[in-house]
Design a protein around this motif. Structure first.
Motif, PDB file in Angstrom:
ATOM      1  N   SER A  32      26.889  44.668  15.471  1.00  0.00           N
ATOM      2  CA  SER A  32      27.272  43.422  15.980  1.00  0.00           C
ATOM      3  C   SER A  32      27.572  42.167  15.064  1.00  0.00           C
ATOM      4  N   THR A  90      29.659  38.321  13.970  1.00  0.00           N
ATOM      5  CA  THR A  90      30.553  37.251  14.307  1.00  0.00           C
ATOM      6  C   THR A  90      31.565  37.048  13.205  1.00  0.00           C
ATOM      7  N   VAL A 150      36.555  47.250  12.632  1.00  0.00           N
ATOM      8  CA  VAL A 150      36.404  46.820  13.766  1.00  0.00           C
ATOM      9  C   VAL A 150      36.691  48.138  14.605  1.00  0.00           C
ATOM     10  N   THR A 208      34.128  46.497  20.996  1.00  0.00           N
ATOM     11  CA  THR A 208      33.570  44.869  21.320  1.00  0.00           C
ATOM     12  C   THR A 208      32.451  45.065  22.183  1.00  0.00           C
ATOM     13  N   HIS A 229      30.898  40.419  23.776  1.00  0.00           N
ATOM     14  CA  HIS A 229      32.256  39.953  23.462  1.00  0.00           C
ATOM     15  C   HIS A 229      32.235  39.904  21.958  1.00  0.00           C
ATOM     16  N   GLU A 230      31.415  40.361  21.170  1.00  0.00           N
ATOM     17  CA  GLU A 230      31.258  40.436  19.740  1.00  0.00           C
ATOM     18  C   GLU A 230      32.141  41.642  19.087  1.00  0.00           C
ATOM     19  N   PRO A 231      32.575  41.580  17.901  1.00  0.00           N
ATOM     20  CA  PRO A 231      33.100  42.595  17.291  1.00  0.00           C
ATOM     21  C   PRO A 231      31.895  43.751  16.946  1.00  0.00           C
TER      22      PRO A 231
END
Length: 149
Positions: free
Chosen positions: A61, A63, A105, A108, A112-114
Protein backbone atom coordinates in the motif's frame (compact mmCIF):
# COMPACT_ATOMS: atom_id res chain seq x y z
CA UNK A 1 10.51 9.71 14.81
CA UNK A 2 14.16 8.82 14.53
CA UNK A 3 16.41 9.02 11.51
CA UNK A 4 17.21 5.74 9.80
CA UNK A 5 20.63 4.39 10.67
CA UNK A 6 22.67 1.32 10.12
CA UNK A 7 21.88 -2.07 8.69
CA UNK A 8 19.00 -2.94 11.01
CA UNK A 9 16.52 -2.28 8.20
CA UNK A 10 18.71 -2.12 5.13
CA UNK A 11 18.92 1.66 5.54
CA UNK A 12 22.59 1.52 4.61
CA UNK A 13 21.56 0.82 1.00
CA UNK A 14 19.07 3.67 0.74
CA UNK A 15 19.76 7.36 0.47
CA UNK A 16 18.15 10.10 2.52
CA UNK A 17 15.99 12.87 1.09
CA UNK A 18 16.12 15.62 3.65
CA UNK A 19 14.66 18.53 1.72
CA UNK A 20 11.08 19.03 0.52
CA UNK A 21 12.30 20.64 -2.71
CA UNK A 22 14.32 17.51 -3.56
CA UNK A 23 11.35 15.29 -2.77
CA UNK A 24 9.18 17.50 -5.01
CA UNK A 25 11.77 17.31 -7.80
CA UNK A 26 11.72 13.52 -7.56
CA UNK A 27 7.90 13.48 -7.53
CA UNK A 28 7.73 15.48 -10.75
CA UNK A 29 10.52 13.62 -12.57
CA UNK A 30 10.51 10.72 -15.01
CA UNK A 31 9.74 7.99 -12.46
CA UNK A 32 6.37 7.41 -10.88
CA UNK A 33 7.33 7.54 -7.21
CA UNK A 34 5.32 6.67 -4.15
CA UNK A 35 5.52 7.24 -0.42
CA UNK A 36 5.14 4.57 2.22
CA UNK A 37 5.23 4.77 6.02
CA UNK A 38 6.55 1.55 7.51
CA UNK A 39 9.53 -0.05 9.22
CA UNK A 40 11.24 -0.23 5.84
CA UNK A 41 11.57 -2.37 2.73
CA UNK A 42 13.21 -5.35 4.42
CA UNK A 43 10.43 -5.69 7.00
CA UNK A 44 7.65 -5.04 4.49
CA UNK A 45 8.45 -7.89 2.12
CA UNK A 46 6.37 -7.89 -1.05
CA UNK A 47 2.84 -7.14 0.13
CA UNK A 48 0.55 -5.42 2.57
CA UNK A 49 -2.49 -6.82 4.34
CA UNK A 50 -6.08 -5.71 4.66
CA UNK A 51 -6.31 -6.22 8.41
CA UNK A 52 -10.02 -5.46 8.59
CA UNK A 53 -10.86 -8.29 6.17
CA UNK A 54 -7.80 -10.41 7.09
CA UNK A 55 -6.80 -10.65 3.42
CA UNK A 56 -3.29 -10.42 1.95
CA UNK A 57 -2.89 -7.75 -0.72
CA UNK A 58 -0.95 -8.35 -3.96
CA UNK A 59 1.43 -5.45 -3.31
CA UNK A 60 2.50 -2.74 -0.89
CA UNK A 61 0.00 0.00 0.00
CA UNK A 62 1.45 3.35 -1.06
CA UNK A 63 0.45 6.94 -1.74
CA UNK A 64 1.38 8.58 -5.06
CA UNK A 65 3.71 11.57 -4.88
CA UNK A 66 3.22 12.83 -8.45
CA UNK A 67 0.76 15.74 -8.59
CA UNK A 68 -2.36 15.02 -10.61
CA UNK A 69 -2.65 16.86 -13.96
CA UNK A 70 -5.66 18.82 -12.70
CA UNK A 71 -3.75 20.18 -9.65
CA UNK A 72 -3.52 23.99 -10.10
CA UNK A 73 -1.20 24.76 -7.18
CA UNK A 74 2.57 24.29 -6.82
CA UNK A 75 3.79 20.70 -6.88
CA UNK A 76 5.35 21.20 -3.44
CA UNK A 77 1.86 21.74 -2.01
CA UNK A 78 0.73 18.37 -3.37
CA UNK A 79 3.82 16.61 -2.05
CA UNK A 80 3.49 18.20 1.39
CA UNK A 81 -0.14 17.11 1.55
CA UNK A 82 0.75 13.54 0.56
CA UNK A 83 3.49 13.43 3.20
CA UNK A 84 1.01 14.65 5.82
CA UNK A 85 -1.72 12.17 4.78
CA UNK A 86 -0.17 9.29 6.73
CA UNK A 87 2.21 11.10 9.08
CA UNK A 88 0.16 9.86 12.02
CA UNK A 89 1.44 6.34 11.27
CA UNK A 90 4.95 7.46 12.12
CA UNK A 91 3.79 9.27 15.21
CA UNK A 92 1.95 6.19 16.49
CA UNK A 93 4.97 3.91 16.09
CA UNK A 94 8.56 5.16 16.30
CA UNK A 95 9.76 2.29 14.08
CA UNK A 96 7.61 3.49 11.17
CA UNK A 97 9.10 6.15 8.96
CA UNK A 98 8.49 7.46 5.47
CA UNK A 99 10.38 6.22 2.46
CA UNK A 100 10.14 6.69 -1.29
CA UNK A 101 9.87 3.84 -3.74
CA UNK A 102 8.83 2.93 -7.23
CA UNK A 103 7.33 -0.26 -8.60
CA UNK A 104 4.56 -1.73 -10.71
CA UNK A 105 0.94 -0.88 -9.83
CA UNK A 106 -0.99 -4.16 -9.61
CA UNK A 107 -4.24 -3.03 -8.08
CA UNK A 108 -6.05 -0.75 -5.69
CA UNK A 109 -6.34 -1.38 -1.97
CA UNK A 110 -9.43 -1.16 0.22
CA UNK A 111 -8.77 2.53 0.93
CA UNK A 112 -8.39 3.30 -2.80
CA UNK A 113 -4.59 3.36 -2.55
CA UNK A 114 -2.30 1.95 -5.24
CA UNK A 115 -0.73 -1.43 -4.54
CA UNK A 116 2.85 -1.86 -5.79
CA UNK A 117 4.53 -5.10 -6.77
CA UNK A 118 8.26 -5.40 -7.38
CA UNK A 119 8.98 -2.46 -5.03
CA UNK A 120 12.25 -0.62 -5.64
CA UNK A 121 13.28 1.41 -2.57
CA UNK A 122 14.80 4.79 -3.42
CA UNK A 123 15.34 6.75 -0.21
CA UNK A 124 14.21 7.46 3.32
CA UNK A 125 12.50 10.81 3.92
CA UNK A 126 14.42 12.64 6.63
CA UNK A 127 13.27 14.71 9.58
CA UNK A 128 14.12 18.06 7.94
CA UNK A 129 11.99 17.24 4.87
CA UNK A 130 9.16 16.12 7.15
CA UNK A 131 9.35 19.34 9.13
CA UNK A 132 9.28 21.36 5.90
CA UNK A 133 6.23 19.41 4.70
CA UNK A 134 4.43 20.00 8.00
CA UNK A 135 5.18 23.70 7.88
CA UNK A 136 4.08 24.05 4.25
CA UNK A 137 0.91 22.06 4.85
CA UNK A 138 -0.08 24.18 7.84
CA UNK A 139 0.64 27.43 5.96
CA UNK A 140 -1.12 26.50 2.70
CA UNK A 141 -4.05 24.28 3.72
CA UNK A 142 -6.97 24.28 6.14
CA UNK A 143 -6.51 20.98 8.00
CA UNK A 144 -9.75 19.28 8.95
CA UNK A 145 -11.94 21.41 6.68
CA UNK A 146 -14.33 19.38 4.56
CA UNK A 147 -17.45 19.80 2.46
CA UNK A 148 -19.67 20.09 5.53
CA UNK A 149 -18.15 23.46 6.53
Amino acid sequence: MHEPTGPETGADRMGLIDDLSLLTWLATGDLDVYLRYSEGPVEDGAGSRDYEADVPLPGLSVTPLRPEPWWPRPAADWVARRVMKYADLAESSPRRRPWVLTGRVVGTGPDHEPLLADPQPLAWVGRRALDQAVRRYRERFTPGRDSTD
